[in-house]
Design a protein around this motif. Structure first.
Motif, PDB file in Angstrom:
ATOM      1  N   GLY A  77       0.795  -1.221   0.000  1.00 49.07           N
ATOM      2  CA  GLY A  77       0.000   0.000   0.000  1.00 49.07           C
ATOM      3  C   GLY A  77       0.827   1.269   0.000  1.00 49.07           C
ATOM      4  N   PRO A  78       0.139   2.408  -0.203  1.00 45.41           N
ATOM      5  CA  PRO A  78       0.826   3.701  -0.331  1.00 45.41           C
ATOM      6  C   PRO A  78       1.074   4.415   0.994  1.00 45.41           C
ATOM      7  N   ALA A  79       0.790   3.788   2.144  1.00 42.77           N
ATOM      8  CA  ALA A  79       0.942   4.471   3.434  1.00 42.77           C
ATOM      9  C   ALA A  79       2.393   4.791   3.756  1.00 42.77           C
ATOM     10  N   PHE A  80       3.351   4.201   3.026  1.00 39.41           N
ATOM     11  CA  PHE A  80       4.769   4.434   3.307  1.00 39.41           C
ATOM     12  C   PHE A  80       5.296   5.679   2.600  1.00 39.41           C
ATOM     13  N   ASP A  81       4.470   6.339   1.787  1.00 35.91           N
ATOM     14  CA  ASP A  81       4.931   7.528   1.063  1.00 35.91           C
ATOM     15  C   ASP A  81       5.434   8.605   2.018  1.00 35.91           C
ATOM     16  N   LEU A  82       4.639   8.949   3.039  1.00 30.96           N
ATOM     17  CA  LEU A  82       4.999  10.044   3.937  1.00 30.96           C
ATOM     18  C   LEU A  82       6.268   9.746   4.733  1.00 30.96           C
ATOM     19  N   PRO A  83       6.400   8.577   5.385  1.00 38.14           N
ATOM     20  CA  PRO A  83       7.652   8.331   6.105  1.00 38.14           C
ATOM     21  C   PRO A  83       8.875   8.285   5.189  1.00 38.14           C
ATOM     22  N   ILE A  84       8.730   7.814   3.954  1.00 38.76           N
ATOM     23  CA  ILE A  84       9.862   7.830   3.022  1.00 38.76           C
ATOM     24  C   ILE A  84      10.248   9.270   2.698  1.00 38.76           C
ATOM     25  N   VAL A 103       8.479  10.081  16.559  1.00 36.50           N
ATOM     26  CA  VAL A 103       7.261  10.494  15.847  1.00 36.50           C
ATOM     27  C   VAL A 103       7.027   9.511  14.713  1.00 36.50           C
ATOM     28  N   TRP A 104       5.865   8.896  14.688  1.00 40.61           N
ATOM     29  CA  TRP A 104       5.498   7.972  13.626  1.00 40.61           C
ATOM     30  C   TRP A 104       4.710   8.732  12.564  1.00 40.61           C
ATOM     31  N   SER A 105       4.660   8.181  11.365  1.00 43.58           N
ATOM     32  CA  SER A 105       3.915   8.820  10.284  1.00 43.58           C
ATOM     33  C   SER A 105       3.404   7.769   9.316  1.00 43.58           C
ATOM     34  N   ALA A 106       2.346   8.120   8.591  1.00 44.68           N
ATOM     35  CA  ALA A 106       1.768   7.253   7.568  1.00 44.68           C
ATOM     36  C   ALA A 106       0.867   8.097   6.693  1.00 44.68           C
ATOM     37  N   GLY A 107       0.921   7.875   5.397  1.00 47.01           N
ATOM     38  CA  GLY A 107       0.061   8.631   4.499  1.00 47.01           C
ATOM     39  C   GLY A 107       0.477   8.462   3.057  1.00 47.01           C
ATOM     40  N   GLU A 108      -0.473   8.636   2.150  1.00 51.07           N
ATOM     41  CA  GLU A 108      -0.208   8.577   0.711  1.00 51.07           C
ATOM     42  C   GLU A 108      -0.013   9.986   0.171  1.00 51.07           C
ATOM     43  N   LEU A 109       1.012  10.162  -0.644  1.00 48.00           N
ATOM     44  CA  LEU A 109       1.312  11.468  -1.232  1.00 48.00           C
ATOM     45  C   LEU A 109       0.795  11.546  -2.655  1.00 48.00           C
ATOM     46  N   GLY A 110       0.212  12.689  -2.986  1.00 42.76           N
ATOM     47  CA  GLY A 110      -0.105  12.991  -4.370  1.00 42.76           C
ATOM     48  C   GLY A 110       1.103  13.624  -5.038  1.00 42.76           C
ATOM     49  N   LEU A 111       1.091  13.728  -6.344  1.00 43.32           N
ATOM     50  CA  LEU A 111       2.219  14.331  -7.054  1.00 43.32           C
ATOM     51  C   LEU A 111       2.406  15.799  -6.684  1.00 43.32           C
ATOM     52  N   ASP A 112       1.336  16.465  -6.245  1.00 45.92           N
ATOM     53  CA  ASP A 112       1.430  17.875  -5.851  1.00 45.92           C
ATOM     54  C   ASP A 112       1.782  18.059  -4.382  1.00 45.92           C
ATOM     55  N   GLY A 113       2.047  16.956  -3.673  1.00 54.68           N
ATOM     56  CA  GLY A 113       2.403  17.040  -2.267  1.00 54.68           C
ATOM     57  C   GLY A 113       1.238  16.886  -1.317  1.00 54.68           C
ATOM     58  N   SER A 114       0.023  16.776  -1.835  1.00 53.63           N
ATOM     59  CA  SER A 114      -1.134  16.609  -0.955  1.00 53.63           C
ATOM     60  C   SER A 114      -1.126  15.227  -0.313  1.00 53.63           C
ATOM     61  N   LEU A 115      -1.724  15.134   0.879  1.00 57.16           N
ATOM     62  CA  LEU A 115      -1.809  13.871   1.605  1.00 57.16           C
ATOM     63  C   LEU A 115      -3.208  13.300   1.458  1.00 57.16           C
ATOM     64  N   ARG A 116      -3.273  12.060   1.015  1.00 55.01           N
ATOM     65  CA  ARG A 116      -4.554  11.400   0.785  1.00 55.01           C
ATOM     66  C   ARG A 116      -4.806  10.358   1.865  1.00 55.01           C
ATOM     67  N   VAL A 154      -1.956  13.317  17.966  1.00 61.31           N
ATOM     68  CA  VAL A 154      -2.211  13.112  16.538  1.00 61.31           C
ATOM     69  C   VAL A 154      -2.093  14.450  15.828  1.00 61.31           C
ATOM     70  N   TRP A 155      -1.259  14.457  14.802  1.00 65.04           N
ATOM     71  CA  TRP A 155      -1.098  15.654  13.984  1.00 65.04           C
ATOM     72  C   TRP A 155      -1.637  15.352  12.587  1.00 65.04           C
ATOM     73  N   GLY A 156      -2.722  16.004  12.215  1.00 60.85           N
ATOM     74  CA  GLY A 156      -3.259  15.852  10.877  1.00 60.85           C
ATOM     75  C   GLY A 156      -2.685  16.903   9.952  1.00 60.85           C
ATOM     76  N   ALA A 157      -2.389  16.518   8.734  1.00 64.23           N
ATOM     77  CA  ALA A 157      -1.802  17.451   7.771  1.00 64.23           C
ATOM     78  C   ALA A 157      -2.474  17.263   6.417  1.00 64.23           C
ATOM     79  N   ALA A 158      -2.697  18.366   5.733  1.00 61.55           N
ATOM     80  CA  ALA A 158      -3.339  18.311   4.417  1.00 61.55           C
ATOM     81  C   ALA A 158      -2.336  18.034   3.303  1.00 61.55           C
ATOM     82  N   ASP A 159      -1.042  18.357   3.543  1.00 64.81           N
ATOM     83  CA  ASP A 159      -0.020  18.117   2.528  1.00 64.81           C
ATOM     84  C   ASP A 159       1.330  17.931   3.204  1.00 64.81           C
ATOM     85  N   LEU A 160       2.346  17.706   2.404  1.00 62.91           N
ATOM     86  CA  LEU A 160       3.687  17.460   2.937  1.00 62.91           C
ATOM     87  C   LEU A 160       4.229  18.684   3.655  1.00 62.91           C
ATOM     88  N   GLY A 161       3.907  19.883   3.148  1.00 61.50           N
ATOM     89  CA  GLY A 161       4.373  21.102   3.797  1.00 61.50           C
ATOM     90  C   GLY A 161       3.823  21.242   5.200  1.00 61.50           C
TER      91      GLY A 161
END
Length: 523
Positions: A77-84, A103-116, A154-161
């Motif tokens: 799955g794509p959950a490893f995008d953010l920690p990578i 700090v742990w992390s998990a999330g899928e990245l879009g090409l524009d940096g958004s987190l899905r 828990v820290w929620g983020a809309a994108d990588l920034g």
């Protein structure tokens, strides 16, 4: 330079810790992934590079090796995008390593940096808390789900920034460009699913025997088989069982939510699941679809109905090989899926309700319609149901179509104003009272259907005449040891519904009326 980030990989209903190691070494620019990663994880190379570039950050122009440890655990799955991505920023000096400590992390990245959003965040959050994580960074859409776990920031983020900003400023107020997800996280703990208006039992006209069987099934957690011609009310009864069950307690709600999270069936509008599920798969359902499975095992309909109702309509139309896979899970309340590299467990404490026609055309035994099926056709039709499977179904009820008088009686009363039979609320009150008796008497407060065979003698009390009736029933009907014990459990549920401290002969006699197929497979 070597950098490390922490995340988790889903394995069934649980998540196992994964260490993401990123090494920058001299060589041609490129990103190599190792550590038993599937195709979706391998494709993270392109997503991560593009996301970093579109977030106004620098992509290291060197050779990058990413290792996902332990190397023998399959990553999917794509959950490893953010920690990578965070590991790349750490290794290239764009993120302070001290900020990422524990700090742990998990999330899928879009090409524009958004987190899905991703699936299984609840399991990842539980693993992070159990392994001493300081905080967990997840996509904003998954923040409410992770917030259900007590004792974890828990820290929620809309994108990588935004994810980077939260790591760099863990105690500061979010800037205008990075909205604070904390209010949404607080609301998630109290967010509840709007309880839908359940079908009421008062809508079922006639069928007193079927209604009583439904009440016994709800009270004792007994499996139920309804057999009858089309239009006899089998599906109507089954759809009303969930409305008779008591509400989920907090532990059950969290476990059910975790199952649906791993299956990827949650969204932010649901919150913690508060209603008992009602699952009704089509009879063409495959074995993995019903039981669960796949290369990376996921829950099937059986686990998705955990703490609720699994309704198998047209039971005899299911493939026998699929139905026989239900035998052990119905007995144990859990299903184990074994693969070469892993063994996965999914809980499935369900109440099974099955419906079937008496023959392929559906009219065998009907007093008004003639059946066009031969004896051989009926035997082949019912041959799909094995004896061991029927042996595990406590309540087996033959239903007949209600008469025209029963259907029109409510409209003939009170000058044409409709009246109703006993409602779901009235029956539910008796079910709760009976379950209170079980909670006070049974080991662990379990339902009567879950009393272990070795504990029956210590838990249940039989009157002398009831013991004689039970013994005669076992001998006359040639019941197996399992069927005899199940008959006793049903009788105890009947006694609990009647507020009786011990099992009487009348309770045994009534329980026998729900064993319609002891003398043969077909009705």
């Amino acid at each position: 330079m070597l950098a490390r980030c922490k995340t988790a990989a889903l394995q069934g209903l649980e998540a196992r810790p994964v260490l993401v190691e990123v090494d920058l070494a001299p060589g041609l620019p490129g990103l190599q992934l190792v550590g038993l990663a599937d195709a979706a994880v391998q494709e993270a190379r392109e997503r991560v590079r593009s996301a970093i570039r579109h977030s106004s950050l620098k992509v290291p122009l060197t050779r990058v090796v990413v290792n996902l440890a332990p190397a023998d655990l399959r990553k999917e799955g794509p959950a490893f995008d953010l920690p990578i991505a965070l590991g790349l920023l750490l290794a290239s000096g764009q993120l302070d390593a001290a900020r990422n400590n524990e700090v742990w992390s998990a999330g899928e990245l879009g090409l524009d940096g958004s987190l899905r959003p991703i699936r299984g965040v609840l399991a990842i959050a539980i693993a992070a808390r159990n392994h001493g994580a300081r905080a967990l960074v997840v996509p904003q859409a998954n923040a409410w789900e992770a917030a259900l776990v007590e004792g974890l920031r828990v820290w929620g983020a809309a994108d990588l920034g935004q994810a980077l900003w939260r790591l760099q400023h863990p105690r500061a107020r979010p800037a205008a460009t990075a909205p604070d997800p904390a209010p949404a996280l607080k609301q998630a703990k109290s967010l509840k699913t709007a309880r839908p208006a359940a079908e009421d039992l008062a809508d079922v006209k006639g069928q007193p025997h079927g209604r009583r069987a439904l009440e016994i099934a709800a009270a004792g957690g007994h499996h139920l088989l309804l057999c009858g011609p089309p239009g006899s009310g089998k599906t109507m009864l089954a759809q009303r069982l969930a409305g008779l069950l008591p509400p989920l307690d907090p532990a059950e709600a969290l476990e059910l939510t975790a199952v649906h999270s791993v299956a990827g069936l949650l969204d932010s509008s649901q919150g913690l699941l508060q209603t008992r599920p009602f699952r009704s798969p089509h009879h063409s359902c495959s074995g993995p679809g019903l039981i669960g499975g796949g290369g990376q095992p996921r829950p099937g309909e059986l686990a998705l109905a955990h703490h609720g109702v699994l309704f198998l309509d047209e039971l005899a139309e299911f493939r026998r090989s699929v139905l026989d896979q239900l035998r052990q899970p119905l007995e144990d309340g859990e299903v184990w899926i074994n693969r070469a590299r892993q063994r996965t467990r999914f809980p499935c404490r369900i109440t099974l309700v099955a419906a079937a026609n008496p023959c392929p055309c559906g009219w065998f035994g009907d007093p008004e319609r003639s059946c066009g099926c031969g004896e051989g056709q009926r035997r082949r039709y019912w041959g799909r149901l094995s004896g061991p499977l029927l042996d595990r179904i406590d309540l087996q009820v033959v239903m007949r179509r209600p008469s025209s008088a029963a259907l029109t009686a409510p409209f003939r009363s009170h000058g044409g104003s409709p009246t109703s039979d006993e409602s779901s609320a009235e029956v539910r009150a008796r079910v709760r009272r009976a379950r209170a008796h079980m909670a006070a008497r049974n080991p662990g407060g379990c339902c009567n259907s879950r009393i272990a065979g070795g504990q029956l003698q210590q838990v249940l009390r039989l009157e002398g005449e009831a013991l004689e009736v039970w013994e005669a029933a076992i001998q006359h009907r040639q019941l197996s040891a399992r069927a005899g014990a199940r008959l006793l459990r049903v009788a105890q549920t009947i006694a609990d519904l009647n507020d009786q401290a011990s099992i009487g002969a009348a309770a045994i006699a009534e329980a026998l009326t729900y064993r319609s197929f002891d003398q043969g497979v077909s009705p």
